[in-house]
Structures are given as C-alpha cells and as structure tokens.
Scaffold this motif. Structure first.
Motif, PDB file in Angstrom:
ATOM      1  N   ALA A 624       0.836  -1.204   0.000  1.00 59.54           N
ATOM      2  CA  ALA A 624       0.000   0.000   0.000  1.00 59.54           C
ATOM      3  C   ALA A 624       0.868   1.251   0.000  1.00 59.54           C
ATOM      4  O   ALA A 624       0.576   2.227  -0.712  1.00 59.54           O
ATOM      5  CB  ALA A 624      -0.927  -0.008   1.218  1.00 59.54           C
ATOM      6  N   PHE A 625       1.942   1.238   0.796  1.00 64.11           N
ATOM      7  CA  PHE A 625       2.842   2.388   0.850  1.00 64.11           C
ATOM      8  C   PHE A 625       3.521   2.590  -0.504  1.00 64.11           C
ATOM      9  O   PHE A 625       3.650   3.729  -0.989  1.00 64.11           O
ATOM     10  CB  PHE A 625       3.895   2.179   1.940  1.00 64.11           C
ATOM     11  N   CYS A 626       3.929   1.494  -1.131  1.00 63.62           N
ATOM     12  CA  CYS A 626       4.560   1.569  -2.456  1.00 63.62           C
ATOM     13  C   CYS A 626       3.582   2.096  -3.507  1.00 63.62           C
ATOM     14  O   CYS A 626       3.969   2.847  -4.405  1.00 63.62           O
ATOM     15  CB  CYS A 626       5.090   0.200  -2.874  1.00 63.62           C
ATOM     16  N   LEU A 627       2.317   1.693  -3.396  1.00 60.09           N
ATOM     17  CA  LEU A 627       1.302   2.193  -4.320  1.00 60.09           C
ATOM     18  C   LEU A 627       1.166   3.708  -4.200  1.00 60.09           C
ATOM     19  O   LEU A 627       1.088   4.433  -5.209  1.00 60.09           O
ATOM     20  CB  LEU A 627      -0.043   1.522  -4.032  1.00 60.09           C
ATOM     21  N   MET A 628       1.151   4.204  -2.961  1.00 62.87           N
ATOM     22  CA  MET A 628       1.039   5.657  -2.759  1.00 62.87           C
ATOM     23  C   MET A 628       2.270   6.382  -3.296  1.00 62.87           C
ATOM     24  O   MET A 628       2.155   7.453  -3.895  1.00 62.87           O
ATOM     25  CB  MET A 628       0.829   5.960  -1.270  1.00 62.87           C
TER      26      MET A 628
END
Length: 679
Positions: A624-628
């Motif tokens: 999720a952090f990488c997606l953001m």
C-alpha cells in the motif's frame, strides 16, 4: 453609438491589480497575497460612461525591461496599439518602489492614470500621501483607491474615461520647481528629465529615429531603450550612432530615475518609515534561517491534521448518503425491469466510480481552505524566501519554489507559474520537478489506502507523501545541477507583502473555484473514465461477461504485471487502475471501486472488504505504501502533460517528462519496496 475603450491594468507583483480587476468585472480570478499569481493577461468587459470598456489584467512587472515570460506579456501589450489608457496600479504603502514603473510608463507617451491602491494600509500605518502634490509632479491623474474595500473605483474609471485622449505632452501639467539649463527645457514637457549629457544623447537619437523610421511613435521611449541597449529595440530599430551610444547607459538611467523618485517621496510622503509591527515581529520567527523551514513543515502538518480530522468526520455523512442513493437506484432499476447489463453500468460503473470520488470532497475543501488562508495572509511568499538557501544550492532561485508550492494545489497552474523565472533553462528544470509535488488529486488515493492499511497512523503516512514528493523534487534538481554544464547564478528578488487578515471574499472565490474544478472533473473525466473502466471489465474477446478475469481489462492488466511486480504492485487490477489514473489521479480510486466491485469503497465496510480481497492476494502495508509512492511520482495527469507541452512548446519535452517521471517513480518505489522487505 458607444465608443470602444481598452484599459490595461499594470503594476508591480502583488500590488492588487487582480483584486481591482475582479472588483470591476466580477471575475473570479485567483488572488493571493504573494507575487506571480497572474501569469498571462486576462480580459473582461464592462459598459460605463457610454463606453464599451475592455479591461485587461496584465502579469505583474517591476519595469518595462522584460526578463521573464510574464514581463514580456505585459510589455508587448502596453507597447501595442490595442491599449487606449494605462491604469498603473501602485501599492501606496510601498510607493517608492512602485514609482519606478510609473516613470517608465510616462515615457511611452500614452494616457496613464495612477491608482494608489491599498490606501487603507497607508492610513493604518499612520502614513500620509499628498494626493494634490503627486499629480503635479507626475502630470497625470492620481486616484486613491482600495480594491479590497472597493472604494474610489468609480472615480478611477471616470478619470480613465476622461483621460483617454491625452496623448501629447501638452496634456500633462507639471509644476516642477526646477529651472532647466538644458537647451530644450524638457522640464516643461516631461515628468522625468535626465542629466544634460543623457538628454543630449536622447535628442540626437530621436533625430536619427525620425529620419530612419518616420512612422515610429514614442520616439523618446525608443531612444531611451537604445541607450539602455535593450535587445529587442536595438534589433528592431538599429541606429548607427557609435559616438552617442558608446556604452550601456541602463544603470545611469535607473539611478537618475531613483534620484527623482527620492525627490518625489520627500515632497509627497509623510511618516514613510512606519512599518507594520505585527509583520516585523512575525517575520523574526517565520523567516528565521534555522526555524523557518521547521515552522513551514509544522504549519503543513496542522493543515493535514485538519484535513483528516474534520474532513473525515464530514466524509462519513457523505458515504452514508451515497450508499443509500446507490441502493435506492439499484432497487428502482430492478423494480422497473431494467436490463441487467445497464443496471450494472449505472450502479457498479457510474455511481461506484463517481460516488467514490465525491466522498473525498470534504477533505479537498478543508485542504484548499487552509491553503487559501496561508496564501492570502502573505505567508507563502515567506516560504519562497526561506527556501532560497536550499534552492540556490540547486542552481535555482528561491522564486522557483513558488511553482512547487502551487503544486500542492494543482500541477497545471504550478507549471504555468514557471513563467515567473527569467531563465528558459531554469523554467524547463522547474517544469520537470514540479509534478513530483503532491497535488490535491492524489489526496483521495492517500486517504483511502492510508486509512485502510495504517488506521491510526493514516494522517502521518499521508503527510509523508507530501514530504517525500518535496524531497524527491529537491534531489532530482540537485542531480540535474551536478550534471548540468550550463550553470548560472540565481538570486531571489521577491516582495514580502505585509501580513493581513485573509479576505473572506478572496478565500471564498479561491475555494469555490477549486471545489468547482473537482466537481467538474467528477462529472466529466471521472464519469467517462468510470464508464470506460466498466466496459473494459465487463467485455472480453467473447463479448459481455460477468467474470472479470475474462475481460479486456484482465488481459491488459496481466500484460502489465511483469512491469509492476518488482515494485510490489504485481496485481493486474492495480496495474489497470494506475494506467487509468493518467487521465486524472482521482480515477485510481474510482477504478478500484469498479475493479473490485465495491460500490461503497470509501465506507468502513467497503474498505474492510477491499483489505480482505487484497490481503488474500498478499497485498499488505508495504504494498500500500509503495502504491502511494508510485502514484505520487509517476506520470502526471493528462491536463498537466498538455500544459507542459504548451509551456515548453515541444512534444519531445512533454514525452521526455513523462518517461523521466515514470522512471523516477519506478526506481524510487523499487528501492523502498526492497528495503521494506529486508526491514
């Protein structure tokens, strides 16, 4: 029959031109208490004094010697035959600085009216301006106004309408106390008269111009510009007078203008040294060399705290409303026997996509409300000043930070604001790094995935995206500066306006324009994108299908998985959502709603459902952090790309920008993903 009259509003940056223009036309142009807001001329029309009046708001400029693109726009219009009357808007509280442009305008030989704006600030400071002596010295009408309080506007327009035919020196009435020793006694003709040596040269150049260019107007202004060795004028109206134009006299002319301004100030201004005590005290902290940047980061942290706490509270009510509306529409369609395919398109496609975006409206509203207060208060100009030290080490002026700050709102005006930079090379660098700043369109993505996967730390995670974007932009600028062979020194020249209580009207206009843009995007781009996404996910090689894995979207997504897998985003649904997000960043959220079949994706139940689906596939906090991070840094929206093409006037630069930003996004996400896996 009514005559036509064109009035040009010109003045220093942050003098109140746009506020004055808005007061006359009712236009909702962006107004902020910092320089560089107007980056291109804007027009409006009114009818008054039996005249069809065309009003033109020009970008701020300190002089008619143009360096930046915005200054060139102002100069070209003022020199053209289009303008009938020039209204020179001056900040009365900084009269000394503003009069330099006034003296240049007087030399054009066109009708000029001086509008002394911000007279309310003058009165508050206890300063006084002799509005009877000033027009005697300048030879033009001088009208005190307050654009914010809308006082003096009728008198100003009346003066402009009656001054429109005053083009000859005979129209100007001067009461100078000087007795000229020059053979032509220019004090009887012009407000600004130079030393005998320069006046002799001007006279000789005028004679040559009249001989060589008999159709030219404004001979005196052109002669002065030739003495200053102005590039454009020298190229267009060259004269062979090597003994007259034996060097560049620009500094001499500037110094003599300021000497005259000093004489004017002594005669017309009382208590000129009185400063605003609050501004002086606040700037000790807010522009401090050490504490300035931490204070800025702290202020932005407060902005995000309000955006999340108040915004999420209101968002909850919208979610319930949209969920109820979706259920109501679904029941109505089923009851009326609407085809299953059409029912799915309306409920699962349009309402799920557009509704998911509309729920973030409160967060967007709070963000822009806070930014509007910061801008109109005068604080944002201080941020550019504080960042001067860092930006200078990157080969850029602190002024380059202004487009970057604007990028927090929207990338499109931020890229346009690069026009305020003098150097074309610097403008291209700023256009390259500005899209890394986190625009408001990305906020729904942060809110959704931060609240789903980070719960009570959601605000901190979302705020980190803004800091990371700022850091990446600075790092990229540093790398470019290291490898760039065309290094140039840049110095910040920016006005630090007086702090003031933000105008409720200005703030309301600014916030409404941003909210309207958001709603318009939801009703157009996101609406179309939601339908396109539904079609992509419900039709495949064999026609309509209820199995998403058989759709064209799944085929496209699986093709893209090898590209996204090394950065922790190897899920075909995520890949498709990111591609769709190029049309508008908010579309990533609406696409997820359609892709995962969750009509109320922003509600607690919807988010829990999505976490469950993604969790089953192995998608966790790190993903999720990488997606953001990827959404923060990858290709900006289509509108921003079109703006880059228009400002750079190059398809190649636009394509290079897109590829470069995609490469940076992939590289940064790859590093973070693999470090995260190790940790």
């Amino acid at each position: 029959m009514s005559e036509n009259l064109t009035i040009g509003f010109i003045g220093n940056p942050n003098c109140g031109k746009t506020t004055l223009f808005n007061a006359y036309t009712g236009a909702n142009l962006k107004v902020a208490n910092w320089p560089g807001v107007t980056v291109e001329k804007v027009e409006g029309a009114i009818k008054d004094h039996d005249l069809n009046i065309r009003l033109v708001d020009l970008p701020g400029t300190y002089s008619l010697t143009s360096y930046t693109m915005e200054e060139q726009v102002s100069r070209q219009f003022i020199l053209s035959d289009e303008v009938d009357v020039i209204i020179d808007v001056a900040d009365a509280s900084a009269l000394e600085r503003n009069l330099y442009l006034t003296l240049q305008l007087l030399e054009l030989g066109k009708p000029v009216v001086l509008a002394l704006n911000m007279m309310d600030i003058v009165e508050k400071r206890g300063m006084e301006i002799d509005t009877h002596r000033l027009p005697e010295l300048l030879g033009i009408p001088v009208i005190p106004v307050s654009a914010r309080k809308r006082t003096g506007l009728d008198v100003l327009l009346h003066a402009a309408a009656h001054h429109k035919d005053c083009k000859d020196p005979e129209c100007l009435i001067h009461h100078h106390k000087y007795i000229s020793k020059h053979r032509h006694n220019h004090h009887a003709e012009y407000a600004m008269v130079y030393s005998d040596n320069i006046e002799d040269k001007i006279d000789l150049i005028i004679e040559e111009l009249k001989r060589k260019y008999p159709d030219l107007t404004n001979y005196r202004w052109h002669a002065i510009k030739l003495l200053e060795q102005d590039q454009e004028i020298t190229k267009r109206y060259s004269v062979n007078l090597p003994t007259v134009i034996d060097r560049n006299y620009e500094s001499d002319i500037i110094n003599e203008k300021y000497d005259f301004i000093q004489e004017i100030i002594k005669e017309v201004l009382v208590n000129k040294d009185r400063q605003d005590a609050l501004t002086e005290k606040a700037d000790r902290a807010l522009t401090h060399r050490v504490w300035g940047i931490p204070i800025f980061l702290g202020i932005m942290a407060v902005v995000f705290f309000l955006t999340f706490t108040i915004g999420d509270w209101i968002k909850g009510y919208l979610e319930v409303g949209i969920e109820s509306f979706s259920a109501l529409v679904s029941d109505m369609l089923v009851a009326t026997g609407v085809n299953e395919v059409l029912c799915s398109l309306i409920v699962d496609g349009i309402i799920a996509g557009v509704g998911g975006i509309l729920t973030f409206l409160p967060n967007i509203f709070i963000l822009f409300l806070a930014l509007a207060f910061l801008e109109d208060s005068g604080y944002m100009a201080r941020v550019a000043y504080v960042m001067e030290g860092i930006m200078s080490k990157l080969g850029l002026s602190g002024r380059a930070f202004i487009p970057m700050i604007l990028g927090f709102g929207c990338t499109v005006p931020a890229i346009m604001a690069s026009r305020t930079l003098e150097n074309k090379h610097d403008r291209f660098k700023v256009m390259l790094i500005t899209p890394f700043m986190s625009c408001s369109a990305r906020l729904p993505i942060y809110i959704l995935f931060a609240e789903m996967f980070f719960k009570e730390r959601a605000m901190i995670v979302a705020y980190s995206m803004y800091l990371i974007g700022l850091v990446v932009a600075i790092l990229v600028a540093a790398v470019i500066h290291l490898i760039d062979k065309r290094k140039s020194e840049n110095y910040l020249l920016i006005e630090l306006p007086e702090y003031k209580i933000p105008s409720s009207r200005t703030v309301a206009i600014y916030v409404w324009e941003k909210v309207k843009d958001y709603l318009t995007k939801a009703g157009t781009t996101i609406f179309v994108a939601s339908i396109a996404m539904w079609i992509l996910l419900n039709f495949g090689p064999h026609g309509y299908t209820t199995e998403m894995v058989d759709s064209f979207g799944a085929v496209l997504g699986h093709w893209l998985v090898p590209f996204f897998e090394p950065i922790g985003l190897g899920y075909w649904q995520i890949a498709v959502a990111l591609i769709a997000g190029i049309s508008a960043k908010e579309v990533v959220v609406s696409s997820c709603a359609v892709l995962f079949g969750i009509p109320n994706i922003t509600s607690e139940a919807g988010m829990n459902t999505l976490v469950g689906i993604l969790g089953t596939a192995g998608f966790g906090q790190l993903n999720a952090f990488c997606l953001m991070i990827f959404c923060l840094l990858y290709i900006p929206c289509a509108a921003a790309m079109a703006t880059i093409k228009r400002e750079a006037r190059s398809w190649k630069w636009m394509c290079f920008s897109a590829v470069f930003q995609l490469a940076v996004a992939w590289g940064m996400t790859f590093i973070i993903y693999h470090i995260g896996r190790i940790v």
